[in-house]
Design a protein around this motif. Structure first.
Motif, PDB file in Angstrom:
ATOM      1  N   THR A   1       0.808  -1.225   0.000  1.00 30.80           N
ATOM      2  CA  THR A   1       0.000   0.000   0.000  1.00 30.80           C
ATOM      3  C   THR A   1       0.840   1.273   0.000  1.00 30.80           C
ATOM      4  O   THR A   1       0.331   2.346  -0.312  1.00 30.80           O
ATOM      5  N   ALA A   2       2.112   1.149   0.349  1.00 33.45           N
ATOM      6  CA  ALA A   2       2.937   2.339   0.577  1.00 33.45           C
ATOM      7  C   ALA A   2       3.190   3.140  -0.692  1.00 33.45           C
ATOM      8  O   ALA A   2       3.128   4.372  -0.679  1.00 33.45           O
ATOM      9  N   ASN A   3       3.475   2.453  -1.806  1.00 28.83           N
ATOM     10  CA  ASN A   3       3.844   3.169  -3.019  1.00 28.83           C
ATOM     11  C   ASN A   3       2.707   4.049  -3.520  1.00 28.83           C
ATOM     12  O   ASN A   3       2.908   5.228  -3.840  1.00 28.83           O
ATOM     13  N   GLU A   4       1.505   3.475  -3.589  1.00 31.37           N
ATOM     14  CA  GLU A   4       0.351   4.252  -4.078  1.00 31.37           C
ATOM     15  C   GLU A   4       0.044   5.418  -3.144  1.00 31.37           C
ATOM     16  O   GLU A   4      -0.261   6.531  -3.595  1.00 31.37           O
ATOM     17  N   ALA A   5       0.111   5.167  -1.843  1.00 26.20           N
ATOM     18  CA  ALA A   5      -0.148   6.236  -0.876  1.00 26.20           C
ATOM     19  C   ALA A   5       0.874   7.356  -1.007  1.00 26.20           C
ATOM     20  O   ALA A   5       0.532   8.547  -0.954  1.00 26.20           O
TER      21      ALA A   5
ATOM     22  N   MET B   1       0.813  17.114  -2.012  1.00 25.11           N
ATOM     23  CA  MET B   1       1.835  17.920  -1.352  1.00 25.11           C
ATOM     24  C   MET B   1       1.614  17.973   0.162  1.00 25.11           C
ATOM     25  O   MET B   1       1.572  19.029   0.784  1.00 25.11           O
ATOM     26  N   VAL B   2       1.445  16.781   0.746  1.00 22.36           N
ATOM     27  CA  VAL B   2       1.339  16.635   2.181  1.00 22.36           C
ATOM     28  C   VAL B   2       2.490  15.744   2.652  1.00 22.36           C
ATOM     29  O   VAL B   2       2.755  14.702   2.053  1.00 22.36           O
ATOM     30  N   PRO B   3       3.225  16.129   3.694  1.00 22.03           N
ATOM     31  CA  PRO B   3       4.317  15.276   4.168  1.00 22.03           C
ATOM     32  C   PRO B   3       3.787  13.910   4.615  1.00 22.03           C
ATOM     33  O   PRO B   3       2.812  13.823   5.361  1.00 22.03           O
ATOM     34  N   LEU B   4       4.441  12.860   4.136  1.00 26.34           N
ATOM     35  CA  LEU B   4       4.088  11.498   4.515  1.00 26.34           C
ATOM     36  C   LEU B   4       5.332  10.819   5.076  1.00 26.34           C
ATOM     37  O   LEU B   4       6.364  10.786   4.420  1.00 26.34           O
ATOM     38  N   LEU B   5       5.205  10.295   6.298  1.00 30.80           N
ATOM     39  CA  LEU B   5       6.302   9.550   6.920  1.00 30.80           C
ATOM     40  C   LEU B   5       5.932   8.078   6.894  1.00 30.80           C
ATOM     41  O   LEU B   5       5.090   7.630   7.663  1.00 30.80           O
ATOM     42  N   SER B   6       6.560   7.351   6.008  1.00 29.74           N
ATOM     43  CA  SER B   6       6.228   5.940   5.842  1.00 29.74           C
ATOM     44  C   SER B   6       7.020   5.074   6.804  1.00 29.74           C
ATOM     45  O   SER B   6       8.152   5.384   7.170  1.00 29.74           O
ATOM     46  N   LEU B   7       6.396   3.949   7.179  1.00 28.49           N
ATOM     47  CA  LEU B   7       7.057   2.942   8.002  1.00 28.49           C
ATOM     48  C   LEU B   7       7.386   1.701   7.183  1.00 28.49           C
ATOM     49  O   LEU B   7       7.795   0.685   7.731  1.00 28.49           O
ATOM     50  N   SER B   8       7.190   1.785   5.873  1.00 32.99           N
ATOM     51  CA  SER B   8       7.351   0.617   5.004  1.00 32.99           C
ATOM     52  C   SER B   8       8.779   0.487   4.492  1.00 32.99           C
ATOM     53  O   SER B   8       9.482   1.478   4.302  1.00 32.99           O
TER      54      SER B   8
ATOM     55  N   ASP C   1       9.604  15.058  -2.906  1.00 36.43           N
ATOM     56  CA  ASP C   1      10.195  15.772  -1.771  1.00 36.43           C
ATOM     57  C   ASP C   1       9.280  15.860  -0.560  1.00 36.43           C
ATOM     58  O   ASP C   1       9.700  16.349   0.496  1.00 36.43           O
ATOM     59  N   PHE C   2       8.036  15.395  -0.664  1.00 41.60           N
ATOM     60  CA  PHE C   2       7.153  15.356   0.502  1.00 41.60           C
ATOM     61  C   PHE C   2       7.126  13.971   1.159  1.00 41.60           C
ATOM     62  O   PHE C   2       6.394  13.768   2.127  1.00 41.60           O
ATOM     63  N   ILE C   3       7.903  13.042   0.630  1.00 42.41           N
ATOM     64  CA  ILE C   3       7.883  11.668   1.120  1.00 42.41           C
ATOM     65  C   ILE C   3       9.130  11.401   1.967  1.00 42.41           C
ATOM     66  O   ILE C   3      10.262  11.580   1.514  1.00 42.41           O
ATOM     67  N   PHE C   4       8.887  10.945   3.204  1.00 49.54           N
ATOM     68  CA  PHE C   4       9.954  10.603   4.136  1.00 49.54           C
ATOM     69  C   PHE C   4       9.734   9.159   4.604  1.00 49.54           C
ATOM     70  O   PHE C   4       8.638   8.621   4.500  1.00 49.54           O
ATOM     71  N   ARG C   5      10.777   8.578   5.112  1.00 51.98           N
ATOM     72  CA  ARG C   5      10.656   7.221   5.643  1.00 51.98           C
ATOM     73  C   ARG C   5      11.549   7.048   6.851  1.00 51.98           C
ATOM     74  O   ARG C   5      12.705   7.460   6.853  1.00 51.98           O
TER      75      ARG C   5
END
Length: 622
Positions: free
Chosen positions: A336-340, A348-355, A365-369
């Motif tokens: 689910t992580a890639n599509e999200a 353009m909302v910061p997303l902090l993934s745990l995947s 540039d809005f994607i963090f992990r």
């Protein structure tokens, strides 16, 4: 007169011979050319195997001629149609330069680009822009030029080539989708303004204005966003992203539409992975409780990624548009992580993934992990090994996805650090007997002379000397408990064993500690660590839940704490401010070793080095 008669006799005798000889030559050539034509027709009909058989037979019987070059080009096209660019390039490289046509240069350039040789591909493709090519080949040319330019971070040039491609394609929506990704994720605001000017009156120009409006709204500049959107709606140009523009225009009419006290969370809260989602939720809630005791309260809005009929992208849009959250935490699963992440970048909302899904931070540039990755582990192990004098390495790995992925990363990192890879030996992932791969590691199947002085006798060894300093084994604890005793039994002693976080098992320590005295492995969380942040987290967790935490709760605690601390900044007004705050994070002391993010948004971690001692796992000092 005699000369005239002799000449007449010569022609009378010669002409029949010529009449017999010339048609025979033509008759020999014609079937071969017919063979080339037959190969072309089979290729165009999609009968690739038959076409290959005919064309290979043709080129084997012909010396190099323009017709032979056409045969090689057709064979290359067949391999390209099968996405086998390496073999296509091998055939094309056999054609002498003197016989290179624009078609052959195009095919070579395309293959170079598709095999990531972007500079070489661009060098061959650029001169072909003014050459006469078929409509299909012209489409291929501009597509390859766009791909190579984007790979070289020349996004404006990539957009130029995509725009050039549009008249030659039957699927303009596909080309515009590629442009959409570049405009959303790769262009600066200055470049977006240039793109809107360069391609005004076109769909790409409209899209550039849409992205300018989106960025203005993220910065809470609704009037500027509204002006850009109104210019889009005033144009009659066909534009595939009208709905996005309409949604943005609606948002500009809302006053202070962002909810400064809300963070969205996407986790599997039902279904087969619900137990993992609940553990992550515990870590998040613990961080939230601690934060809200002393700071302005923030709330988490949870969404279940296992909900039937709702896509990850829809969940992200609901959180960003309806709930108006400042950021999103999750998802947890790679499926689910890639599509999200792609939708979060679009919104353009910061997303902090745990995947641990591959390539997530590179989406935009809005994607963090913040999670432990294979790359983190390999870099820590190699840095430790090289710093302690280990310069030659072998790898013993399971023949599965994990083993092969980590082996490739390890080999690349060793080479980058200046070390030597001696051997890479694989074994079936369900193996229980490791005698054969261990003998291969020891080179017992090879004769290796020992250098001796004159008259010196070879030493009698108690056990064979391995031809490497350290052995990397990227497998889990249950398999290591079988491998470790056999390594010692068959003679691999006094070498450092390097392991992954899958070795972090109390059961492995009890069962095989005596065989792992020279082993070192890594992990992002160690419950018995002396680090003060870890001790505090464990105390809080036990007080709240009466149990010991795992790495899942620890990672969740770190991610939540990072976001909550960032949102406490009174100068932070919008999502773009939050993105910049996360990117500038320094000296954070996370319980999983996180201390910041790199320029792509990947977490920077100080991992634990761990070893086995007397049936226990202990922390090793660097």
């Amino acid at each position: 007169m005699k000369h005239v008669i002799a000449l007449i006799l010569f022609w009378i005798l010669t002409i029949p011979l010529l009449s017999w000889f010339v048609p025979a030559s033509v008759a020999a050539a014609t079937p071969r050319l017919e063979q080339l034509e037959q190969g072309r027709q089979l290729y165009e009909a999609g009968s690739y195997n038959q076409a290959l058989a005919v064309l290979r037979n043709f080129i084997q019987q012909e010396p190099f001629t323009p017709e032979t070059a056409r045969g090689y080009a057709l064979i290359a096209r067949i391999f390209i149609a099968r996405n086998n660019y390496v073999d296509a390039l091998l055939y094309l490289q056999r054609i002498p330069d003197i016989l290179h046509s624009p078609e052959i240069e195009l095919l070579m350039g395309q293959c170079l680009v598709e095999t990531d040789k972007f500079d070489a591909g661009l060098q061959r493709l650029r001169p072909l822009i003014s050459e006469p090519l078929s409509t299909a080949d012209r489409k291929t040319l501009f597509s390859a030029l766009a791909t190579a330019s984007a790979a070289r971070d020349n996004s404006l040039q990539a957009l130029f080539f995509l725009h050039q491609q549009l008249p030659f394609t039957e699927q303009p929506a596909t080309v515009l989708a590629q442009a959409h990704q570049l405009l959303q994720n790769k262009l600066s605001e200055t470049d977006l303004r240039e793109a809107a000017f360069m391609w005004q009156g076109t769909a790409i120009g409209q899209d550039a204005r849409l992205q300018l409006a989106r960025r203005a709204l993220v910065k809470q500049q609704p009037e500027q966003a509204r002006q850009q959107l109104q210019r889009i709606f005033a144009s009659s140009v066909t534009f595939p992203y009208w709905q996005e523009a309409e949604a943005l225009l609606k948002r500009t009419s809302d006053d202070n539409w962002l909810s400064r006290d809300s963070i969205g969370v996407m986790l599997p809260l039902s279904g087969r992975y619900a137990s993992y989602g609940e553990l992550v939720k515990k870590g998040l809630e613990l961080a939230l409780q601690e934060h809200n005791k002393t700071s302005l309260p923030v709330r988490f809005i949870y969404r279940d990624t296992a909900t039937t009929g709702v896509t990850p992208a829809q969940l992200v849009s609901g959180l960003t548009d309806d709930d108006r959250v400042m950021a999103v935490i999750g998802p947890l699963l790679a499926t689910t992580a890639n599509e999200a992440a792609r939708r979060a970048q679009q919104e353009m909302v910061p997303l902090l993934s745990l995947s641990q899904g591959e390539g997530l931070p590179e989406i935009g540039d809005f994607i963090f992990r913040d999670t432990l990755t294979a790359d983190h582990q390999v870099k820590k192990l190699v840095a430790y090994a090289m710093a302690t004098g280990h310069i030659s390495f072998s790898v013993l790995h399971p023949q599965n996805r994990l083993g092969e992925q980590m082996t490739k990363l390890f080999v690349d990192e060793v080479h980058r650090a200046g070390g030597e890879i001696v051997d890479v030996i694989g074994y079936p992932e369900d193996s229980t007997d490791f005698k054969k791969p261990i003998e291969q590691l020891l080179w017992l199947d090879r004769q290796v002379p020992i250098p001796l002085q004159e008259g010196e006798e070879p030493p009698e060894l108690e056990y064979p000397l391995p031809p490497f300093h350290a052995l990397f084994i990227p497998d889990y604890a249950d398999r290591i408990s079988l491998i470790a005793p056999q390594l010692v039994f068959y003679g691999i002693k006094d070498v450092t064993l390097l392991g992954i976080n899958g070795w972090n098992s109390a059961d492995l320590a009890k069962r095989a500690s005596r065989f792992l005295k020279d082993a070192v492995f890594v992990d992002a969380f160690f419950a018995d660590s002396k680090r003060p942040e870890v001790k505090r987290f464990e105390e809080l967790y036990r007080q709240a839940y009466g149990d010991d935490p795992s790495i899942l709760e620890a990672q969740a605690f770190d991610v939540a704490t990072i976001l909550l601390q960032a949102m406490d900044d009174p100068t932070l007004n919008n999502r773009d401010d939050l993105r910049k705050k996360l990117l500038g994070l320094q000296n954070f002391q996370g319980v999983t070793g996180t201390y910041g993010f790199d320029s792509f948004g990947e977490s920077l971690k100080n991992l634990y080095l761990l070893q086995f001692r007397n049936g226990r796992i202990v922390e090793k000092n660097d």
